[in-house]
Design an enzyme around this catalytic site. Sequence first.
Site, PDB file in Angstrom:
ATOM      1  N   LYS A 197       0.879  -1.244   0.247  1.00 18.25           N
ATOM      2  CA  LYS A 197       0.261  -0.003  -0.149  1.00 18.25           C
ATOM      3  C   LYS A 197       0.881   1.550  -0.033  1.00 18.25           C
ATOM      4  CE  LYS A 197      -1.980  -1.631   4.036  1.00 18.25           C
ATOM      5  NZ  LYS A 197      -3.535  -1.889   5.106  1.00 18.25           N
ATOM      6  N   ASP A 232      -6.207  -6.453   9.882  1.00 19.13           N
ATOM      7  CA  ASP A 232      -7.583  -6.202   9.764  1.00 19.13           C
ATOM      8  C   ASP A 232      -8.722  -7.076   9.033  1.00 19.13           C
ATOM      9  OD1 ASP A 232      -6.539  -5.842   7.294  1.00 19.13           O
ATOM     10  OD2 ASP A 232      -7.374  -3.943   6.776  1.00 19.13           O
TER      11      ASP A 232
HETATM   12  P1  ADP Z   1      -7.351   1.491   6.189  1.00 20.18           P
HETATM   13  O1  ADP Z   1      -7.432   1.478   4.791  1.00 20.18           O
HETATM   14  O2  ADP Z   1      -6.293   2.323   5.895  1.00 20.18           O
HETATM   15  O3  ADP Z   1      -6.836   0.982   7.396  1.00 20.18           O
HETATM   16  P2  ADP Z   1     -10.428   2.814   5.635  1.00 20.18           P
HETATM   17  O4  ADP Z   1     -10.571   1.714   6.295  1.00 20.18           O
HETATM   18  O5  ADP Z   1     -10.352   3.775   5.899  1.00 20.18           O
HETATM   19  O6  ADP Z   1      -8.388   3.179   5.884  1.00 20.18           O
HETATM   20  O7  ADP Z   1     -10.304   3.192   3.906  1.00 20.18           O
HETATM   21  C1  ADP Z   1      -9.691   4.231   3.633  1.00 20.18           C
HETATM   22  C2  ADP Z   1      -9.859   4.135   1.894  1.00 20.18           C
HETATM   23  O8  ADP Z   1     -10.874   3.846   1.546  1.00 20.18           O
HETATM   24  C3  ADP Z   1      -8.952   5.361   1.697  1.00 20.18           C
HETATM   25  O9  ADP Z   1      -7.449   5.329   1.021  1.00 20.18           O
HETATM   26  C4  ADP Z   1      -9.656   5.853   0.394  1.00 20.18           C
HETATM   27  O10 ADP Z   1      -9.181   4.718  -0.739  1.00 20.18           O
HETATM   28  C5  ADP Z   1     -11.699   4.662   0.553  1.00 20.18           C
HETATM   29  N1  ADP Z   1     -12.637   6.224   0.684  1.00 20.18           N
HETATM   30  C6  ADP Z   1     -12.340   6.046   1.628  1.00 20.18           C
HETATM   31  N2  ADP Z   1     -13.269   7.434   1.260  1.00 20.18           N
HETATM   32  C7  ADP Z   1     -14.150   6.998   0.437  1.00 20.18           C
HETATM   33  C8  ADP Z   1     -14.796   7.516  -0.019  1.00 20.18           C
HETATM   34  N3  ADP Z   1     -15.679   8.386   0.336  1.00 20.18           N
HETATM   35  N4  ADP Z   1     -15.267   7.131  -1.519  1.00 20.18           N
HETATM   36  C9  ADP Z   1     -14.448   5.566  -2.214  1.00 20.18           C
HETATM   37  N5  ADP Z   1     -13.879   5.540  -1.006  1.00 20.18           N
HETATM   38  C10 ADP Z   1     -13.081   6.124   0.125  1.00 20.18           C
HETATM   39 MG    MG Z   2      -7.901  -0.473   8.138  1.00 20.30          MG
END
Ligand code: ADP
Ligand code: MG
Length: 506
Positions: A197, A232
């Site tokens: 990532k 996760d």
């Molecule tokens: P992580 O993957 O860091 O654990 P999340 O599960 O919150 O965090 O995912 C974040 C990712 O989700 C962002 O990098 C983005 O690609 C996607 N994301 C966040 N908000 C949106 C949105 N409104 N629409 C589409 N994709 C989103």
């Molecule tokens: Mg996550």
Amino acid sequence: MSRATAVAVGGSLSAASWRRRELAVPVRCSLSAAGLEAIAPILRDLKMKCDTPLPVLRHVADSMSADMRAGLATNGGSDLKMILSYVDSLPTGNELGLFYALDLGGTNFRVLRVQLGGKEKRIIDTEFEQVSIPQELMYGTTEELFDFIVYGLARFVEKESTKFHLAEGTKREIGFTFSFPVKQTSIDSGILIKWTKGFAVSGTAGRDVVVCLNEALVRQGLDIRVSALVNDAVSTLAGAHYWDEDVKVAVILGTGTNACYVESVEAIPKLQGSVYGSGKTVCEADLLVFHDIINLEWGAFSTGLHLTEFDREMDSESINPGEQLFEKTISGMYLGEIVRRVLKKMVKASTLFGDSFPENLSVPFSLSTPHLCTMQQDGSGDLDKVGLILSDTLGVKNSSLGARKIVQDICDTIVKRGSRLAGAGIVGILQKVEQDSRGQIFQKRTVVAMDGGLYEHYPQYRHYLKEAVAELLGVEVSKNVFIEHTKDGSGIGAALLAAANSKYVA
Ligand code: ADP
Ligand code: MG
């Protein structure tokens, strides 16, 4: 169950900021015939290559099942590592006390505390905070990254109110959700295989990430015991299973992607004869008893994927070329970037956005997946939001309605492909388990727990994914399979696993 306010960060433009901007970018007249002529073949070719009719989905689902088996048979047997998580018992509901969780994802890290009240009271109280990970830490040193995390955790622990209480004679314990490929060595230790990532932190690969965390805890004088290390997907499965015992699979669709499922130990040939779980050797007597959650690390899946020139170029310019191809096709970090690359080609070949070349169109990752999402939600006559995103993010000075429609069409094409392939992957897992134990999945209620920002926030993604699952399963089986969003399951799940593996449990 109450929940304190979270410190939300990141995300797309708010409704208020849209209102403030009003119609800042005027709609230009329509695309010229010559412009359309140059774009049409590129768009047609893209759609053809991204098409995912049923036979393609079936091939992906079958390949996922086959690769799972190969990965379970031998280490290195397939792209799928099929990693044991050493979670041999899922939370039961009897967990009691105060527990913490720390979740390091790809974009954010979250800290959480929960007061567990056993079978009756369940979750008495929970609070969490979320902090975005500064870009420079993604390329820094292990110490810098872990110090930053522990600093955030320490500030959060300091704010613990009297609503939360630690049992006498115990110290705080934490479940660490670490969403990168780890070779798990026990429930509370594991070696980072490699960063994904976009992370390129020096000195972590090959090290036990719990040791890295513990060293940072010592450096900052924070006295807390790391009781569980999970990814996760595994913590989401644990969190969702706490409420619903029919949860058998969990899938993360956020910055990256991953999946895990409950597997019986007898279906893991590579484990035979080895020391397993709580120090027991797997032998005949244990076979009926043990289950484990298997982490597919499905981001690495690649069998049967048809990559376009845009995928291939993005991959070759990435920090991990040739790796994580499924992740690069279906997850949030990459969908916006694929669309940017398609637009760049179109602009070079035509007058899609007039005569000038938008300044940011050459900047990698200038278009994000939340931008795609906002553009796809735009149902206004002039597609004002599409125009604003194009101008704000790419520097498109003015765009015609025709061009905006084409942009929406490209977003839909890339998102539809990604989400349908994700759906096929889910069916691959379900059918593998069903083939091993007839009737255990398809003939009774089975729940797939979903989490991650992409799945949570992108309605079209959710819709296409579910549609693909239903197409593959057929009407009857679909009635038994539920794809359910588990909000915050991951954080609670890690805390529950810390509780289940508490040093203080009798
Ligand atoms: P992580 O993957 O860091 O654990 P999340 O599960 O919150 O965090 O995912 C974040 C990712 O989700 C962002 O990098 C983005 O690609 C996607 N994301 C966040 N908000 C949106 C949105 N409104 N629409 C589409 N994709 C989103
Ligand atoms: Mg996550």
